[in-house]
Design a protein around this motif. Structure first.
Motif, short mmCIF file in Angstrom:
data_model
loop_
_atom_site.label_atom_id
_atom_site.label_comp_id
_atom_site.label_asym_id
_atom_site.label_seq_id
_atom_site.Cartn_x
_atom_site.Cartn_y
_atom_site.Cartn_z
N ASP A 82 -4.66 0.84 -11.14
CA ASP A 82 -5.51 -0.27 -11.57
C ASP A 82 -5.34 -1.51 -10.72
N ASP A 83 -4.22 -1.63 -10.01
CA ASP A 83 -3.92 -2.85 -9.26
C ASP A 83 -3.95 -2.66 -7.74
N GLY A 105 1.32 -12.95 -9.11
CA GLY A 105 0.04 -13.62 -8.91
C GLY A 105 -0.40 -13.68 -7.47
N VAL A 106 0.32 -12.99 -6.56
CA VAL A 106 0.02 -13.04 -5.13
C VAL A 106 -0.78 -11.81 -4.72
N LYS A 137 -0.98 -9.83 4.87
CA LYS A 137 -1.72 -11.02 4.47
C LYS A 137 -1.37 -11.32 3.01
N LEU A 138 -1.09 -12.59 2.72
CA LEU A 138 -0.78 -13.02 1.36
C LEU A 138 -1.72 -14.16 0.97
N GLY A 144 -0.95 -16.88 3.78
CA GLY A 144 0.06 -16.67 4.81
C GLY A 144 -0.13 -15.32 5.48
N TRP A 145 -0.07 -15.30 6.79
CA TRP A 145 -0.18 -14.05 7.55
C TRP A 145 1.02 -13.93 8.49
N VAL A 146 1.42 -12.71 8.75
CA VAL A 146 2.31 -12.40 9.86
C VAL A 146 1.89 -11.04 10.37
#
Length: 414
Positions: free
Chosen positions: A144-145, A186-187, A210-211, A221-223
């Motif tokens: 579901d997530d 929640g992220v 990716k966040l 935020g990306w790395v």
């Protein structure tokens, strides 16, 4: 109620199958009058028979069994309004269970996109080609997530002198996306191989994470490490942090980029965009960037650190709305220190790289970036068929070379 009545009902609904499987039911022989229809219904997942492998066409069925078949037919897009009304109570009672069954039946979906394009470059570097790009997207539900996304990619060169076609690379089928998406608390998280795109600064495929967190104020935020065959960012680690929000009618974005390239790029981007009239949007962006001394050595002068972009757009083609259209115009003054690999350099237009020897990042640094304008228009010819044309006129900031690129395309989505 007999299953023969269900069969007649389903045939009247026009439920069809996209592929035929072998007959799954031992009691429906090839010569039976309902053989083809039963095969279609089974292939679509509307009927599934009994555990012993029989269809049981002469058996009576309950209203709940009938409601389940109606629910499945509805999920396949059949027009069953009268039947849905007749079995409303049973469908309501079975809602959760039927939804779960359908979710499992459609656990993996495949969609696609075909783009036919033509590029013509004139000026100090001349180039042209016509190509056909095909992509297949594989989307799977994990739970579901969490979901999974993969992408197959191929390009065929119809005409032109591009090295990729000459080397036979057009026969390659790349599996160049493979990532999962979901939430940790929640992220929102995407992790794996995917495109990392903030169009005015970077547009490259890479491996990373990716966040994103928040709604009215969104923190990102990306790395990632680039893995494309483009020299810039081909094997470099990039870090991005940003905040997006709105002040009244103005969308505001602030981002910080740090790239472990040979130039040790650091960039700050501040972007504003808002609708100044119905469907008319004005945007502007300021960039500040720094690099190491190598860029100044190559250019032979002090490297500029500030750049800007301004754009105006009206409307925009929406693939789901035939006849929708849009036009836009952008003007950029972009010192080399203010970008990593923006979309207009990433390969689909090629204009700046064409005038900067294309394959040489040192050439871009020597010219201290580019300046010029881009105009374009797009229209939805029919549902899921969008045509677009773009024109670029760009020149070196420190030098005399220039290039003009005409790019046209038709994109089919299915």
């Amino acid at each position: 109620m007999k299953k023969s009545l269900v069969l007649a009902m389903a045939m009247a609904l026009g439920v069809t199958a996209s592929a035929y499987a072998a007959n799954p039911f031992s009691d429906v022989p090839a010569g039976h009058w309902a053989y083809d229809a039963v095969n279609k219904l089974a292939a679509e997942g509307v009927v599934d028979g009994y555990p012993d492998g029989t269809y049981g066409g002469d058996k009576l069925m309950t209203r709940y069994e009938m409601a389940q078949i109606v629910a499945k037919a509805m999920a396949k897009g059949a027009n069953v309004d009268k039947l849905a009304a007749e079995f409303a109570d049973e469908l309501d009672s079975l809602g959760v269970r039927v939804a779960n069954l359908e979710k499992k039946a459609d656990n993996v979906k495949i969609t696609g996109q075909i783009r036919a394009s033509y590029k013509d470059v004139s000026g100090d570097k001349k180039d042209n080609n016509m190509r056909l790009r095909s992509r297949l997207f594989v989307n799977g539900t994990i739970n579901d997530d969490w979901t999974y996304t993969g992408r197959f990619h191929n390009e065929q060169y119809v005409t032109g002198n591009d090295d990729k076609g000459a080397k036979g690379e057009e026969d390659d089928l790349d599996f160049n996306w493979a990532f999962v998406s979901g939430r940790v608390g929640g992220v929102k998280m995407d992790a794996g191989r995917m495109d990392f795109t903030y169009a005015d600064v970077v547009d490259v495929r890479g491996d990373g994470v990716k966040l994103a967190y928040g709604d009215d104020v969104k923190v990102t935020g990306w790395v990632f490490k680039g893995n494309s065959n483009i020299e810039m960012l081909s094997d470099d680690r990039v870090y991005v942090a940003g905040v997006e929000t709105s002040f009244g009618a103005v969308d505001t974005t602030v981002r910080y980029y740090r790239a472990d390239t040979e130039f040790d790029n650091e960039i700050v981007e501040v972007a504003l965009a808002g609708e100044i009239a119905k469907d008319l949007t004005l945007r502007g962006t300021w960039f500040n960037g720094t690099t190491d001394d190598k860029a100044e050595t190559l250019s032979g002068t002090d490297v500029d650190t500030n750049g800007w972009l301004v754009g105006l757009s009206y409307g925009g083609a929406k693939a789901s709305e035939p006849g929708s259209w849009g036009v836009y115009a952008n003007y950029s003054d972009r010192p080399f220190a203010t970008y990593l690999l923006p979309t207009n350099l990433s390969g689909y237009a090629d204009a700046p790289y064409a005038l900067l020897n294309k394959s040489s990042v040192d050439g871009a640094a020597k010219a201290d970036g580019y300046e010029g304008y881009e105009i374009g228009a797009n229209v939805t010819l029919a549902k899921n068929i969008v045509a677009a044309v773009k024109y670029f006129d760009l020149e070196e900031r420190e030098g005399s070379k220039d290039a003009q690129t005409l790019w046209s395309e038709v994109v089919f989505t299915f």
